[in-house]
Motif scaffolding. Structure first.
Motif, PDB file in Angstrom:
ATOM      1  N   PHE A  21       0.844  -1.202   0.000  1.00 52.55           N
ATOM      2  CA  PHE A  21       0.000   0.000   0.000  1.00 52.55           C
ATOM      3  C   PHE A  21       0.877   1.248   0.000  1.00 52.55           C
ATOM      4  CE2 PHE A  21      -1.984   3.342   2.553  1.00 52.55           C
ATOM      5  CZ  PHE A  21      -3.166   3.545   1.865  1.00 52.55           C
ATOM      6  N   PHE A  22       1.902   1.234   0.833  1.00 49.29           N
ATOM      7  CA  PHE A  22       2.812   2.372   0.947  1.00 49.29           C
ATOM      8  C   PHE A  22       3.587   2.589  -0.352  1.00 49.29           C
ATOM      9  CE2 PHE A  22       7.212   3.687   1.831  1.00 49.29           C
ATOM     10  CZ  PHE A  22       6.976   4.969   2.312  1.00 49.29           C
ATOM     11  N   LEU A  23       4.079   1.495  -0.948  1.00 49.63           N
ATOM     12  CA  LEU A  23       4.858   1.591  -2.188  1.00 49.63           C
ATOM     13  C   LEU A  23       4.029   2.183  -3.324  1.00 49.63           C
ATOM     14  CD1 LEU A  23       7.447   0.886  -3.805  1.00 49.63           C
ATOM     15  CD2 LEU A  23       6.425  -1.345  -4.260  1.00 49.63           C
ATOM     16  N   SER A  24       2.824   1.656  -3.516  1.00 48.24           N
ATOM     17  CA  SER A  24       1.973   2.139  -4.603  1.00 48.24           C
ATOM     18  C   SER A  24       1.552   3.587  -4.381  1.00 48.24           C
ATOM     19  CB  SER A  24       0.729   1.250  -4.726  1.00 48.24           C
ATOM     20  OG  SER A  24       1.096  -0.065  -5.061  1.00 48.24           O
ATOM     21  N   SER A  25       1.228   3.932  -3.141  1.00 47.79           N
ATOM     22  CA  SER A  25       0.817   5.308  -2.831  1.00 47.79           C
ATOM     23  C   SER A  25       1.976   6.280  -3.041  1.00 47.79           C
ATOM     24  CB  SER A  25       0.314   5.395  -1.389  1.00 47.79           C
ATOM     25  OG  SER A  25      -0.791   4.550  -1.189  1.00 47.79           O
ATOM     26  N   THR A  26       3.162   5.884  -2.613  1.00 47.21           N
ATOM     27  CA  THR A  26       4.348   6.726  -2.792  1.00 47.21           C
ATOM     28  C   THR A  26       4.619   6.974  -4.273  1.00 47.21           C
ATOM     29  OG1 THR A  26       5.352   5.918  -0.750  1.00 47.21           O
ATOM     30  CG2 THR A  26       6.838   6.899  -2.363  1.00 47.21           C
ATOM     31  N   PHE A  27       4.535   5.911  -5.060  1.00 51.92           N
ATOM     32  CA  PHE A  27       4.781   6.044  -6.496  1.00 51.92           C
ATOM     33  C   PHE A  27       3.737   6.943  -7.151  1.00 51.92           C
ATOM     34  CE2 PHE A  27       4.779   4.255 -10.917  1.00 51.92           C
ATOM     35  CZ  PHE A  27       6.045   4.705 -11.250  1.00 51.92           C
ATOM     36  N   SER A  28       2.478   6.844  -6.698  1.00 54.18           N
ATOM     37  CA  SER A  28       1.412   7.693  -7.243  1.00 54.18           C
ATOM     38  C   SER A  28       1.679   9.163  -6.938  1.00 54.18           C
ATOM     39  CB  SER A  28       0.054   7.272  -6.673  1.00 54.18           C
ATOM     40  OG  SER A  28      -0.282   5.961  -7.063  1.00 54.18           O
ATOM     41  N   VAL A  29       2.098   9.458  -5.696  1.00 55.61           N
ATOM     42  CA  VAL A  29       2.422  10.844  -5.325  1.00 55.61           C
ATOM     43  C   VAL A  29       3.577  11.358  -6.179  1.00 55.61           C
ATOM     44  CG1 VAL A  29       3.219  12.361  -3.476  1.00 55.61           C
ATOM     45  CG2 VAL A  29       1.613  10.530  -2.961  1.00 55.61           C
ATOM     46  N   PHE A  30       4.590  10.524  -6.326  1.00 52.10           N
ATOM     47  CA  PHE A  30       5.761  10.910  -7.118  1.00 52.10           C
ATOM     48  C   PHE A  30       5.371  11.272  -8.551  1.00 52.10           C
ATOM     49  CE2 PHE A  30       8.805   9.010 -10.208  1.00 52.10           C
ATOM     50  CZ  PHE A  30       9.740  10.033 -10.188  1.00 52.10           C
ATOM     51  N   VAL A  31       4.567  10.414  -9.191  1.00 52.86           N
ATOM     52  CA  VAL A  31       4.176  10.653 -10.582  1.00 52.86           C
ATOM     53  C   VAL A  31       3.284  11.884 -10.696  1.00 52.86           C
ATOM     54  CG1 VAL A  31       2.983   9.688 -12.587  1.00 52.86           C
ATOM     55  CG2 VAL A  31       4.419   8.216 -11.178  1.00 52.86           C
ATOM     56  N   LEU A  32       2.354  12.049  -9.747  1.00 46.13           N
ATOM     57  CA  LEU A  32       1.490  13.232  -9.760  1.00 46.13           C
ATOM     58  C   LEU A  32       2.317  14.508  -9.637  1.00 46.13           C
ATOM     59  CD1 LEU A  32      -1.603  12.227  -7.573  1.00 46.13           C
ATOM     60  CD2 LEU A  32      -1.582  12.746 -10.005  1.00 46.13           C
ATOM     61  N   ILE A 113      -0.647   7.681   5.050  1.00 41.64           N
ATOM     62  CA  ILE A 113      -0.796   8.601   3.913  1.00 41.64           C
ATOM     63  C   ILE A 113       0.272   9.692   3.970  1.00 41.64           C
ATOM     64  CG2 ILE A 113      -2.275  10.386   2.911  1.00 41.64           C
ATOM     65  CD1 ILE A 113      -3.280   7.727   2.143  1.00 41.64           C
ATOM     66  N   ALA A 114       0.512  10.231   5.180  1.00 41.17           N
ATOM     67  CA  ALA A 114       1.503  11.303   5.319  1.00 41.17           C
ATOM     68  C   ALA A 114       2.902  10.805   4.975  1.00 41.17           C
ATOM     69  CB  ALA A 114       1.470  11.856   6.745  1.00 41.17           C
ATOM     70  N   PHE A 115       3.215   9.592   5.429  1.00 42.31           N
ATOM     71  CA  PHE A 115       4.530   9.012   5.145  1.00 42.31           C
ATOM     72  C   PHE A 115       4.691   8.779   3.639  1.00 42.31           C
ATOM     73  CE2 PHE A 115       7.670   5.387   6.312  1.00 42.31           C
ATOM     74  CZ  PHE A 115       8.726   6.256   6.132  1.00 42.31           C
ATOM     75  N   ALA A 116       3.642   8.214   3.000  1.00 42.10           N
ATOM     76  CA  ALA A 116       3.687   7.977   1.558  1.00 42.10           C
ATOM     77  C   ALA A 116       3.765   9.302   0.795  1.00 42.10           C
ATOM     78  CB  ALA A 116       2.453   7.188   1.112  1.00 42.10           C
ATOM     79  N   PHE A 117       2.995  10.298   1.271  1.00 39.30           N
ATOM     80  CA  PHE A 117       2.983  11.607   0.623  1.00 39.30           C
ATOM     81  C   PHE A 117       4.365  12.256   0.687  1.00 39.30           C
ATOM     82  CE2 PHE A 117       2.522  16.223   0.860  1.00 39.30           C
ATOM     83  CZ  PHE A 117       1.797  16.484  -0.283  1.00 39.30           C
ATOM     84  N   CYS A 118       4.951  12.273   1.873  1.00 35.23           N
ATOM     85  CA  CYS A 118       6.275  12.897   2.044  1.00 35.23           C
ATOM     86  C   CYS A 118       7.336  12.155   1.233  1.00 35.23           C
ATOM     87  CB  CYS A 118       6.657  12.925   3.519  1.00 35.23           C
ATOM     88  SG  CYS A 118       5.629  14.025   4.525  1.00 35.23           S
ATOM     89  N   SER A 119       7.265  10.819   1.237  1.00 35.18           N
ATOM     90  CA  SER A 119       8.240  10.034   0.477  1.00 35.18           C
ATOM     91  C   SER A 119       8.112  10.314  -1.015  1.00 35.18           C
ATOM     92  CB  SER A 119       8.034   8.540   0.745  1.00 35.18           C
ATOM     93  OG  SER A 119       8.197   8.246   2.116  1.00 35.18           O
TER      94      SER A 119
END
Length: 633
Positions: A21-32, A113-119
């Motif tokens: 969940f964290f990996l996919s969310s992090t990648f989504s934030v990065f691409v956005l 979410i915050a950790f994934a967002f910041c990453s």
């Protein structure tokens, strides 16, 4: 212990469930962040030049990713809540209220979410320059890329993931409040029901194969000729795919379960029984994964297929290196004087063409005005362009027709009679063959009749000057060194000559298709990570629920190797079947795409399918390892 520290400990303890969940969310934030930073980067807009308006594609892609990420996070959160209901019930038994349990879940969501967002933002800041440089390479431009922090991109990501946090918190709270303590405790002890199969299941199974088969047939045989059939084809394939998973695969599993002769061979009994009791709960997930993977594969193959064919399509669109219309002797001198200053290129061939504008008295060909050119000049042009096309008209009544109105040639007009009106005379001709490959630039071209030289001479003797259309075309020895020459020529040549160049079309097309390929690569990776993570969540949750079954199997004599083999086959089916169906769907779609746009994308299809297969295999192996670890402990 405070709820915050408790939430942090829970995430740490259950990281095996959170990492995907964290990996996919992090990648989504990065691409956005990457996409929106490109949208707000003025340097990129300058480099795009005439096609800068196409930067809106990044905005569309960003909203697509945001929508898919929201669905994925909501879906994943549902799994996490369901797998932890018994844990929440235990907290309540120890004195925690439902309100406190809900707050604990909200805090865990916030931390994740915050950790994934910041990453994701940190990765975006670190790799932003690198990926913009990669974009420059793909669109064939050069220039320095400065480090920038895009506040607009940061704002967009904050709004998107802030909204996601609110949605999953409300959803999770509703799931916890909905069940009483007994239901939460028994959430993993629901009675298992095997697959129900009836005559209706058999009928729907046959229907699914018919829908898929007919959808594939229409795509391969009819779609290239009639693009309006696309919505029907998509609907047939989507419905067929859903019915395939809801009925056909259920029927196969049911038959395998009832076939006692082969059921007790090896470990088949274990994994078939698992599928028999678990498949019903996985139908929706597998259907969604098959359809979304089909979409992602088609989009990725389309983008990369056309990215690799830009030179060929540009050559089809503008076959001459340099072309201008209605030029004079003075225009030719301007060209010759300009090219003298550019030793890096030289003229290989020069073709002067004089077309006649004529009209047809019927509507068979779908246009009111056409061009006419003589056969000898046409064959000479095509020999210079090395197109491989050559006409051989047998008499004055035959003609060759080049059409521009369709994506693929309309062969139905072969053998048809057409009457051309020139002045007060009519020329009755029969179309012997047709094609749509341009021999002059498509920008100002029109459907053209190729006639015998004798017919051409007759028309020339009666046609008025205003109905003639002169074109001069040059073939250069190296188009890719002509940039500076074209700039100089455009500064001195008259505007009314409508100067058209292969190189300009190529560079503009490279920018557009480079953008699409760049976006397609990231969207494809997001779909792979998200769909792979969904299956991972599902299987890990089921592994926890099935743990006691495997303990019993071990106690009655099943070895660890046998259990591992059974689990691997079960997961291989759950990972493999959606991917195979998506691959077949994509293959059926790739054929008309190639036909419509006259490109061969077979190589891109094979490469991208193999890349997806490797990525899914990695997720399969990770899921298998996690599943075995859960049932073994």
């Amino acid at each position: 212990m405070t709820l915050i520290s408790m939430a942090a400990n829970n995430i740490k303890k259950n990281f095996k469930n959170y990492w995907a969940f964290f990996l996919s969310s992090t990648f989504s934030v990065f691409v956005l962040y990457l996409f929106m930073s490109i949208v707000n980067n003025e340097d990129v807009k300058v480099k795009l030049g005439a096609v800068k308006n196409f930067i809106v594609i990044f905005i569309i892609a960003a909203f697509m990713i945001a929508a898919f990420s929201a669905f994925f996070i909501w879906y994943s959160n549902s799994f996490l809540i369901k797998s932890r209901k018994k844990e929440f019930a235990t907290y309540m038994l120890l004195g925690m209220s439902k309100k406190q349990t809900v707050i604990l879940n909200i805090i865990e969501n916030l931390i994740t979410i915050a950790f994934a967002f910041c990453s994701g933002i940190i990765l975006g800041l670190i790799f932003n320059k690198f990926f913009i440089m990669l974009l420059y390479v793909m669109i064939r431009v050069t220039g320095d890329v400065s480090f920038q922090i895009s506040l607009e991109a940061l704002k967009f990501c904050s709004i998107v993931f802030g909204a996601m946090f609110i949605i999953i918190s409300i959803h999770g709270s509703r799931l916890i409040y909905r069940d009483n303590l007994i239901d939460l405790l028994n959430s993993s002890k629901k009675a298992e029901k095997g697959l129900k199969v009836s005559h209706l299941t058999l009928i729907i199974s046959i229907l699914s194969i018919v829908l898929l088969g007919y959808g594939y047939y229409m795509a391969i045989r009819n779609l290239a000729d009639n693009i309006l059939l696309a919505p029907i084809v998509v609907l047939l394939v989507v419905i067929g795919t859903i019915l395939f998973f809801t009925s056909f695969t259920s029927l196969i599993i049911y038959i395998s379960k009832k076939n006692e002769k082969s059921l007790f061979k090896g470990t088949k009994l274990i994994y078939i029984s698992q599928l028999y009791y678990r498949y019903k709960g996985n139908v929706g997930t597998l259907s969604v994964i098959a359809i979304t993977t089909s979409v992602a594969l088609c989009a990725t193959i389309f983008c990369f297929g056309f990215f690799n064919k830009v030179e060929g399509s540009s050559r089809n669109y503008r076959p001459f290196s340099i072309e201008y219309a209605n030029g004079t002797n003075n225009t030719d001198k301007i060209f010759e004087n300009t090219i003298k200053n550019h030793k890096e290129i030289s003229v290989v061939y020069k073709d002067n063409m004089e077309f006649f504008k004529v009209k047809t008295k019927d509507f068979l060909l779908g246009s009111h005005e056409f061009l006419v050119l003589n056969e000898s000049k046409f064959n000479e042009i095509n020999s210079h362009e090395k197109s491989g096309i050559k006409t051989n008209l047998k008499n004055d009544k035959e003609c060759y027709f080049f059409q521009l109105s369709n994506l693929v040639p309309n062969k139905n007009i072969i053998g048809k009679d057409v009457s051309l009106g020139v002045g007060g005379s009519d020329y009755n001709l029969k179309i012997t063959d047709t094609d749509m490959k341009c021999f002059i630039a498509m920008d100002d071209s029109k459907p053209t009749f190729i006639v015998k030289d004798s017919v051409y001479s007759q028309i020339k003797s009666t046609i008025s000057k205003e109905n003639t259309y002169k074109v001069t075309g040059y073939m250069l020895n190296n188009d890719f060194l002509s940039e500076n020459f074209i700039k100089d020529l455009k500064n001195v040549i008259p505007q009314e000559t409508k100067l058209l160049t292969f190189y300009e079309h190529f560079t503009e097309s490279m920018k557009i298709m480079g953008i699409l390929a760049f976006i397609g690569a990231f969207i494809g990776l997001i779909f792979v990570t998200a769909t792979g993570s969904i299956i991972y969540f599902k299987m890990c949750m089921e592994a926890s629920e099935d743990k006691n079954k495997f303990i019993i199997l071990k106690n009655i004599g099943a070895s660890k190797a046998e259990i591992t083999k059974a689990i691997s086959k079960e997961l291989m089916i759950l990972f493999g079947v959606p991917f195979v169906v998506a691959t077949i769907n994509t293959f059926a779609a790739s054929i008309p795409i190639g036909q419509i746009f006259a490109v061969n994308i077979t190589k891109e299809f094979i490469i991208i399918i193999l890349v997806y297969a490797v990525l899914y295999s990695i997720y399969y192996l990770i899921t298998l390892k996690a599943y075995i670890k859960i049932v073994s402990n």
